[in-house]
Design a protein around this motif. Sequence first.
Motif, PDB file in Angstrom:
ATOM      1  N   ARG A  73       0.418  10.515  -6.888  1.00 24.15           N
ATOM      2  CA  ARG A  73       0.920  11.840  -7.302  1.00 24.15           C
ATOM      3  C   ARG A  73      -0.204  12.866  -7.284  1.00 24.15           C
ATOM      4  NH1 ARG A  73       4.003   9.000 -10.839  1.00 24.15           N
ATOM      5  NH2 ARG A  73       2.486   9.179 -12.533  1.00 24.15           N
ATOM      6  N   ALA A  74      -1.335  12.494  -7.867  1.00 26.21           N
ATOM      7  CA  ALA A  74      -2.441  13.453  -7.983  1.00 26.21           C
ATOM      8  C   ALA A  74      -3.191  13.626  -6.664  1.00 26.21           C
ATOM      9  CB  ALA A  74      -3.404  13.002  -9.085  1.00 26.21           C
ATOM     10  N   GLY A  75      -3.244  12.574  -5.854  1.00 21.95           N
ATOM     11  CA  GLY A  75      -3.979  12.640  -4.581  1.00 21.95           C
ATOM     12  C   GLY A  75      -3.202  13.366  -3.492  1.00 21.95           C
ATOM     13  N   GLY A  76      -1.867  13.294  -3.594  1.00 23.27           N
ATOM     14  CA  GLY A  76      -1.026  13.973  -2.604  1.00 23.27           C
ATOM     15  C   GLY A  76      -0.813  13.142  -1.345  1.00 23.27           C
ATOM     16  N   LEU A  89       0.820  -1.231   0.000  1.00 25.65           N
ATOM     17  CA  LEU A  89       0.000   0.000   0.000  1.00 25.65           C
ATOM     18  C   LEU A  89       0.847   1.272   0.000  1.00 25.65           C
ATOM     19  CD1 LEU A  89      -2.875  -0.767   2.577  1.00 25.65           C
ATOM     20  CD2 LEU A  89      -3.055  -0.834   0.088  1.00 25.65           C
ATOM     21  N   LEU A  90       2.120   1.151  -0.322  1.00 27.18           N
ATOM     22  CA  LEU A  90       2.994   2.329  -0.225  1.00 27.18           C
ATOM     23  C   LEU A  90       3.208   3.038  -1.560  1.00 27.18           C
ATOM     24  CD1 LEU A  90       5.618   1.061   2.384  1.00 27.18           C
ATOM     25  CD2 LEU A  90       3.643   2.561   2.742  1.00 27.18           C
ATOM     26  N   LEU A 149      -1.334   8.701   1.005  1.00 29.31           N
ATOM     27  CA  LEU A 149      -0.265   7.843   1.542  1.00 29.31           C
ATOM     28  C   LEU A 149      -0.347   7.747   3.066  1.00 29.31           C
ATOM     29  CD1 LEU A 149       2.187   6.107   0.872  1.00 29.31           C
ATOM     30  CD2 LEU A 149       3.608   8.160   1.071  1.00 29.31           C
ATOM     31  N   GLU A 150      -0.659   8.864   3.716  1.00 28.04           N
ATOM     32  CA  GLU A 150      -0.770   8.851   5.188  1.00 28.04           C
ATOM     33  C   GLU A 150      -1.823   7.839   5.649  1.00 28.04           C
ATOM     34  OE1 GLU A 150      -1.542  12.768   6.875  1.00 28.04           O
ATOM     35  OE2 GLU A 150       0.274  13.450   5.819  1.00 28.04           O
ATOM     36  N   GLU A 151      -2.963   7.829   4.966  1.00 22.79           N
ATOM     37  CA  GLU A 151      -4.008   6.870   5.369  1.00 22.79           C
ATOM     38  C   GLU A 151      -3.603   5.435   5.034  1.00 22.79           C
ATOM     39  OE1 GLU A 151      -8.124   7.639   4.670  1.00 22.79           O
ATOM     40  OE2 GLU A 151      -7.950   9.704   5.341  1.00 22.79           O
ATOM     41  N   CYS A 152      -2.894   5.274   3.927  1.00 20.46           N
ATOM     42  CA  CYS A 152      -2.396   3.930   3.582  1.00 20.46           C
ATOM     43  C   CYS A 152      -1.433   3.437   4.652  1.00 20.46           C
ATOM     44  CB  CYS A 152      -1.683   3.953   2.226  1.00 20.46           C
ATOM     45  SG  CYS A 152      -2.812   4.037   0.829  1.00 20.46           S
ATOM     46  N   GLN A 153      -0.586   4.345   5.133  1.00 24.70           N
ATOM     47  CA  GLN A 153       0.388   3.956   6.166  1.00 24.70           C
ATOM     48  C   GLN A 153      -0.315   3.564   7.466  1.00 24.70           C
ATOM     49  OE1 GLN A 153       2.780   7.460   5.670  1.00 24.70           O
ATOM     50  NE2 GLN A 153       4.479   6.314   4.753  1.00 24.70           N
ATOM     51  N   LYS A 154      -1.408   4.254   7.773  1.00 26.22           N
ATOM     52  CA  LYS A 154      -2.172   3.912   8.991  1.00 26.22           C
ATOM     53  C   LYS A 154      -2.786   2.518   8.855  1.00 26.22           C
ATOM     54  CE  LYS A 154      -3.331   8.511  10.590  1.00 26.22           C
ATOM     55  NZ  LYS A 154      -4.271   9.587  10.314  1.00 26.22           N
ATOM     56  N   ILE A 155      -3.321   2.230   7.677  1.00 22.15           N
ATOM     57  CA  ILE A 155      -3.917   0.897   7.449  1.00 22.15           C
ATOM     58  C   ILE A 155      -2.825  -0.168   7.551  1.00 22.15           C
ATOM     59  CG2 ILE A 155      -5.037  -0.579   5.708  1.00 22.15           C
ATOM     60  CD1 ILE A 155      -6.415   2.050   4.704  1.00 22.15           C
TER      61      ILE A 155
END
Length: 176
Positions: A43-46, A31-32, A50-56
């Motif tokens: 890239r487009a989402g900013g 998920l990284l 990624l922060e939420e992916c890292q939490k998951i």
Amino acid sequence: MNDLTARIELVQGDITRISTDAIVNAANNSLLGGGGVDGAIHRAGGPAVLEECQKIRARQGGCKTGEAVITTAGMLPAKFVIHTVGPIWQGGSHHEDQLLAACYNQSLKLADQHQLTSIAFPNISTGIYGFPKARAASIAVQTVRTALQQCQFLQRVIFVCHDHENYALYQDVLNR
Ligand code: AR6
């Protein structure tokens, strides 16, 4: 055209430009982020995506192949990103078909659970993961048509094909 057909649309383009409630990302188990549509979405989402992916990832150790998780869409026009992990093509005898179908099923289920009304899919696994495109298109359309019958909230499903080959294949399958 019956109700079900009316709920499925096909476009050729960039999924990061689509303003459905959710867009689906063809992610990997970490998920990284990565290349292909995953890279374009991050890239487009900013950084919020990624922060939420890292939490998951911290909570459940990423995402298994055939499963799906949901995050914010950050700066994208969509409201949410549903990250699913397609199978890597290994010749077809490693449950690739079932795992690909699971990606579509789990993404639709998650969207419906969140009461989302529209979702856009890329052609999961048909890029870097090497799944044969025609086979993937049949599985995607068949799975979505069947799963939509169980969905309460979803009204629109858009297949977003980046390349013309996939677009032509989907046109054929949808017209069948
Ligand atoms: N919009 C819509 N579709 C796109 C876009 C876009 N902006 N960019 C590419 N595609 P791929 P996979 C199409 O390789 O095969 C990543 O590194 C592309 O033409 O993105 O599931 C992940 O992190 C193709 O038809 O995903 C994983 O490691 C489709 O998206 C790995 O790639 C899927 O191609 C996943 O491989």
